[in-house]
Each structure stands twice: as structure tokens, then as C-alpha cells.
Design a protein around this motif. Structure first.
Motif, PDB file in Angstrom:
ATOM      1  N   GLN A 240     -10.699  -2.606 -98.434  1.00  0.00           N
ATOM      2  CA  GLN A 240      -9.772  -1.629 -99.000  1.00  0.00           C
ATOM      3  C   GLN A 240      -8.951  -0.974 -97.898  1.00  0.00           C
ATOM      4  OE1 GLN A 240     -12.367   1.085-101.059  1.00  0.00           O
ATOM      5  NE2 GLN A 240     -12.294  -0.128-102.919  1.00  0.00           N
ATOM      6  N   PHE A 241      -7.762  -0.501 -98.299  1.00  0.00           N
ATOM      7  CA  PHE A 241      -6.997   0.315 -97.383  1.00  0.00           C
ATOM      8  C   PHE A 241      -6.379   1.474 -98.141  1.00  0.00           C
ATOM      9  CE2 PHE A 241      -3.578  -2.214 -99.010  1.00  0.00           C
ATOM     10  CZ  PHE A 241      -2.405  -1.514 -98.781  1.00  0.00           C
ATOM     11  N   PHE A 242      -6.185   2.553 -97.428  1.00  0.00           N
ATOM     12  CA  PHE A 242      -5.660   3.784 -97.990  1.00  0.00           C
ATOM     13  C   PHE A 242      -4.578   4.281 -97.049  1.00  0.00           C
ATOM     14  CE2 PHE A 242      -5.773   8.451 -97.956  1.00  0.00           C
ATOM     15  CZ  PHE A 242      -5.473   8.711 -99.287  1.00  0.00           C
ATOM     16  N   VAL A 243      -3.426   4.627 -97.606  1.00  0.00           N
ATOM     17  CA  VAL A 243      -2.331   5.168 -96.802  1.00  0.00           C
ATOM     18  C   VAL A 243      -2.129   6.613 -97.195  1.00  0.00           C
ATOM     19  CG1 VAL A 243       0.114   4.992 -96.212  1.00  0.00           C
ATOM     20  CG2 VAL A 243      -1.210   2.912 -96.651  1.00  0.00           C
TER      21      VAL A 243
ATOM     22  N   ILE B 202      -1.096  -4.662 -92.462  1.00  0.00           N
ATOM     23  CA  ILE B 202      -2.414  -4.046 -92.636  1.00  0.00           C
ATOM     24  C   ILE B 202      -2.911  -4.201 -94.073  1.00  0.00           C
ATOM     25  CG2 ILE B 202      -1.874  -1.623 -93.201  1.00  0.00           C
ATOM     26  CD1 ILE B 202      -4.390  -2.849 -90.574  1.00  0.00           C
ATOM     27  N   SER B 203      -1.988  -4.332 -95.023  1.00  0.00           N
ATOM     28  CA  SER B 203      -2.412  -4.517 -96.413  1.00  0.00           C
ATOM     29  C   SER B 203      -3.116  -5.856 -96.619  1.00  0.00           C
ATOM     30  CB  SER B 203      -1.218  -4.389 -97.356  1.00  0.00           C
ATOM     31  OG  SER B 203      -0.364  -5.506 -97.252  1.00  0.00           O
ATOM     32  N   GLN B 204      -3.029  -6.740 -95.644  1.00  0.00           N
ATOM     33  CA  GLN B 204      -3.697  -8.040 -95.723  1.00  0.00           C
ATOM     34  C   GLN B 204      -5.218  -7.903 -95.766  1.00  0.00           C
ATOM     35  OE1 GLN B 204      -1.884 -10.978 -96.041  1.00  0.00           O
ATOM     36  NE2 GLN B 204      -0.197  -9.539 -96.191  1.00  0.00           N
ATOM     37  N   VAL B 205      -5.759  -6.718 -95.491  1.00  0.00           N
ATOM     38  CA  VAL B 205      -7.214  -6.527 -95.552  1.00  0.00           C
ATOM     39  C   VAL B 205      -7.754  -6.827 -96.944  1.00  0.00           C
ATOM     40  CG1 VAL B 205      -7.274  -4.839 -93.659  1.00  0.00           C
ATOM     41  CG2 VAL B 205      -7.151  -4.036 -96.013  1.00  0.00           C
ATOM     42  N   VAL B 206      -6.918  -6.675 -97.971  1.00  0.00           N
ATOM     43  CA  VAL B 206      -7.391  -6.946 -99.333  1.00  0.00           C
ATOM     44  C   VAL B 206      -7.753  -8.409 -99.527  1.00  0.00           C
ATOM     45  CG1 VAL B 206      -6.153  -4.971-100.327  1.00  0.00           C
ATOM     46  CG2 VAL B 206      -5.067  -7.222-100.321  1.00  0.00           C
ATOM     47  N   LYS B 207      -7.180  -9.291 -98.723  1.00  0.00           N
ATOM     48  CA  LYS B 207      -7.541 -10.714 -98.800  1.00  0.00           C
ATOM     49  C   LYS B 207      -9.001 -10.937 -98.423  1.00  0.00           C
ATOM     50  CE  LYS B 207      -3.007 -12.715 -97.874  1.00  0.00           C
ATOM     51  NZ  LYS B 207      -2.221 -13.540 -96.945  1.00  0.00           N
ATOM     52  N   PHE B 208      -9.568  -9.980 -97.666  1.00  0.00           N
ATOM     53  CA  PHE B 208     -10.957 -10.071 -97.232  1.00  0.00           C
ATOM     54  C   PHE B 208     -11.863  -9.191 -98.095  1.00  0.00           C
ATOM     55  CE2 PHE B 208      -8.126 -10.725 -93.616  1.00  0.00           C
ATOM     56  CZ  PHE B 208      -8.512 -11.986 -93.214  1.00  0.00           C
TER      57      PHE B 208
ATOM     58  N   THR C 233      -8.013   3.235 -93.106  1.00  0.00           N
ATOM     59  CA  THR C 233      -7.226   4.415 -93.440  1.00  0.00           C
ATOM     60  C   THR C 233      -6.032   4.495 -92.505  1.00  0.00           C
ATOM     61  OG1 THR C 233      -9.197   5.586 -94.186  1.00  0.00           O
ATOM     62  CG2 THR C 233      -7.269   6.932 -93.649  1.00  0.00           C
ATOM     63  N   VAL C 234      -4.850   4.586 -93.104  1.00  0.00           N
ATOM     64  CA  VAL C 234      -3.609   4.688 -92.337  1.00  0.00           C
ATOM     65  C   VAL C 234      -3.017   6.064 -92.617  1.00  0.00           C
ATOM     66  CG1 VAL C 234      -1.309   3.727 -91.939  1.00  0.00           C
ATOM     67  CG2 VAL C 234      -3.199   2.211 -92.593  1.00  0.00           C
ATOM     68  N   ILE C 235      -2.834   6.851 -91.568  1.00  0.00           N
ATOM     69  CA  ILE C 235      -2.219   8.171 -91.702  1.00  0.00           C
ATOM     70  C   ILE C 235      -0.860   8.119 -91.027  1.00  0.00           C
ATOM     71  CG2 ILE C 235      -2.378  10.621 -91.098  1.00  0.00           C
ATOM     72  CD1 ILE C 235      -5.460  10.234 -91.158  1.00  0.00           C
ATOM     73  N   ILE C 236       0.163   8.441 -91.796  1.00  0.00           N
ATOM     74  CA  ILE C 236       1.522   8.463 -91.263  1.00  0.00           C
ATOM     75  C   ILE C 236       2.040   9.885 -91.399  1.00  0.00           C
ATOM     76  CG2 ILE C 236       3.860   7.551 -91.457  1.00  0.00           C
ATOM     77  CD1 ILE C 236       2.544   5.065 -92.814  1.00  0.00           C
ATOM     78  N   ALA C 237       2.315  10.517 -90.266  1.00  0.00           N
ATOM     79  CA  ALA C 237       2.792  11.902 -90.248  1.00  0.00           C
ATOM     80  C   ALA C 237       3.983  11.977 -89.297  1.00  0.00           C
ATOM     81  CB  ALA C 237       1.675  12.839 -89.797  1.00  0.00           C
TER      82      ALA C 237
ATOM     83  N   PRO D  87     -10.452   0.164 -84.190  1.00  0.00           N
ATOM     84  CA  PRO D  87     -11.050  -0.971 -84.901  1.00  0.00           C
ATOM     85  C   PRO D  87     -12.075  -0.577 -85.964  1.00  0.00           C
ATOM     86  CG  PRO D  87     -11.896  -0.851 -82.669  1.00  0.00           C
ATOM     87  CD  PRO D  87     -10.808   0.170 -82.774  1.00  0.00           C
ATOM     88  N   LYS D  88     -12.459   0.687 -86.017  1.00  0.00           N
ATOM     89  CA  LYS D  88     -13.393   1.142 -87.049  1.00  0.00           C
ATOM     90  C   LYS D  88     -12.655   1.428 -88.364  1.00  0.00           C
ATOM     91  CE  LYS D  88     -16.742   2.907 -83.813  1.00  0.00           C
ATOM     92  NZ  LYS D  88     -17.395   4.077 -83.237  1.00  0.00           N
ATOM     93  N   GLY D  89     -11.333   1.145 -88.385  1.00  0.00           N
ATOM     94  CA  GLY D  89     -10.580   1.282 -89.621  1.00  0.00           C
ATOM     95  C   GLY D  89      -9.721   2.515 -89.713  1.00  0.00           C
ATOM     96  N   PHE D  90      -9.279   3.025 -88.579  1.00  0.00           N
ATOM     97  CA  PHE D  90      -8.466   4.237 -88.569  1.00  0.00           C
ATOM     98  C   PHE D  90      -7.173   3.970 -87.812  1.00  0.00           C
ATOM     99  CE2 PHE D  90      -7.181   8.204 -86.454  1.00  0.00           C
ATOM    100  CZ  PHE D  90      -6.988   9.008 -87.568  1.00  0.00           C
ATOM    101  N   ILE D  91      -6.055   4.189 -88.491  1.00  0.00           N
ATOM    102  CA  ILE D  91      -4.742   4.020 -87.875  1.00  0.00           C
ATOM    103  C   ILE D  91      -3.955   5.300 -88.126  1.00  0.00           C
ATOM    104  CG2 ILE D  91      -2.563   2.736 -87.973  1.00  0.00           C
ATOM    105  CD1 ILE D  91      -4.257   0.284 -88.808  1.00  0.00           C
ATOM    106  N   ARG D  92      -3.378   5.841 -87.054  1.00  0.00           N
ATOM    107  CA  ARG D  92      -2.590   7.073 -87.188  1.00  0.00           C
ATOM    108  C   ARG D  92      -1.281   6.903 -86.434  1.00  0.00           C
ATOM    109  NH1 ARG D  92      -2.739  11.820 -83.819  1.00  0.00           N
ATOM    110  NH2 ARG D  92      -4.414  10.747 -82.785  1.00  0.00           N
ATOM    111  N   ILE D  93      -0.191   7.251 -87.105  1.00  0.00           N
ATOM    112  CA  ILE D  93       1.133   7.220 -86.495  1.00  0.00           C
ATOM    113  C   ILE D  93       1.746   8.587 -86.758  1.00  0.00           C
ATOM    114  CG2 ILE D  93       3.399   6.108 -86.475  1.00  0.00           C
ATOM    115  CD1 ILE D  93       2.004   3.621 -87.713  1.00  0.00           C
TER     116      ILE D  93
END
Length: 116
Positions: free
Chosen positions: A92-95, A83-89, A60-64, A22-28
Motif C-alpha cells: 500500500q501507499f499513502f500520499v 512509487i505507486s508501483q508498490v501496489v503491483k507487489f 507514506t509519501v508526504i508532500i509539503a 527504505p522503511k517506507g517513508f518519503i518526504r518532499i
């Protein structure tokens, strides 16, 4: 407002490891055969839905992924679209798409995926 907890899904049966913080980190990462496991993809999308109620300033979304099948591509697109819906608020998001330098096909695949 209910506080969202970190969700950590361990890899199994060819599915990737997924960390949703929830601190803004997503990793797959790992093998990308998540499409056959609808329960896991629903769990991920439900978490993202809750996360969007109070997203971090930067997500931040990390896809590896070593491998990804066509059904998993659909799931991954759904995850990125949500997750790109964060821009509505006004967030920012970074992939970050990770792949072997010599694997040009996977690099092009990632570029195509991000352009959707």
C-alpha cells in the motif's frame, strides 16, 4: 539482494528537501523548483527504482511544498507514478498533500495531481 540506503537531499537554490527512507517513508518539502535540476530528479527516480525491488508494506509519501513550478509538477508526477508501483507487489501507499488551509488553489492542485 543489495540493501538500499536512506537518501537525504538537502534544499538548495529553491529546490526542496527530499528524504527517501527504505522503511517506507518519503518526504518532499520546501520550495518546489526541482525541475531545473535533472541530476537530482534522476537520483530520486533511481532510488525509487531500487526501492521497488523490495518495498515496505506501507509507503507514506508526504508532500509539503510552499511553491511548485510547472516543470517540477512533471517531476512530481513521475515520482508519484513510480512509487505507486508498490501496489503491483500487493503493498500500500499513502500520499499526504500538505498545504495552508486558506490556499484552496494548492488543495485543488494536490487533488488533481493525485488523480493522475
Amino acid at each position: 539482494m543489495m540493501k538500499i540506503e536512506e537518501l537525504h537531499i538537502l534544499p538548495k537554490d529553491g529546490s526542496p528537501e527530499v528524504v527517501l527512507n527504505p522503511k517506507g517513508f518519503i518526504r518532499i518539502d520546501g520550495r518546489g523548483i526541482i525541475g531545473h535540476n535533472y541530476e537530482t530528479s534522476e537520483l530520486i527516480l533511481n532510488w525509487i527504482h531500487e526501492y521497488l525491488k523490495n518495498p515496505a508494506e506501507l509507503t507514506t509519501v508526504i508532500i509539503a511544498l510552499e511553491y511548485i513550478n510547472s516543470l517540477s509538477t512533471v517531476i512530481l508526477l513521475s515520482i508519484l507514478k513510480e512509487i505507486s508501483q508498490v501496489v503491483k507487489f500487493k503493498k500500500q501507499f499513502f500520499v499526504h498533500w500538505c498545504y495552508e488551509e486558506e490556499d484552496e488553489d494548492k488543495g485543488l492542485f494536490g487533488e488533481g495531481l493525485m488523480s493522475h
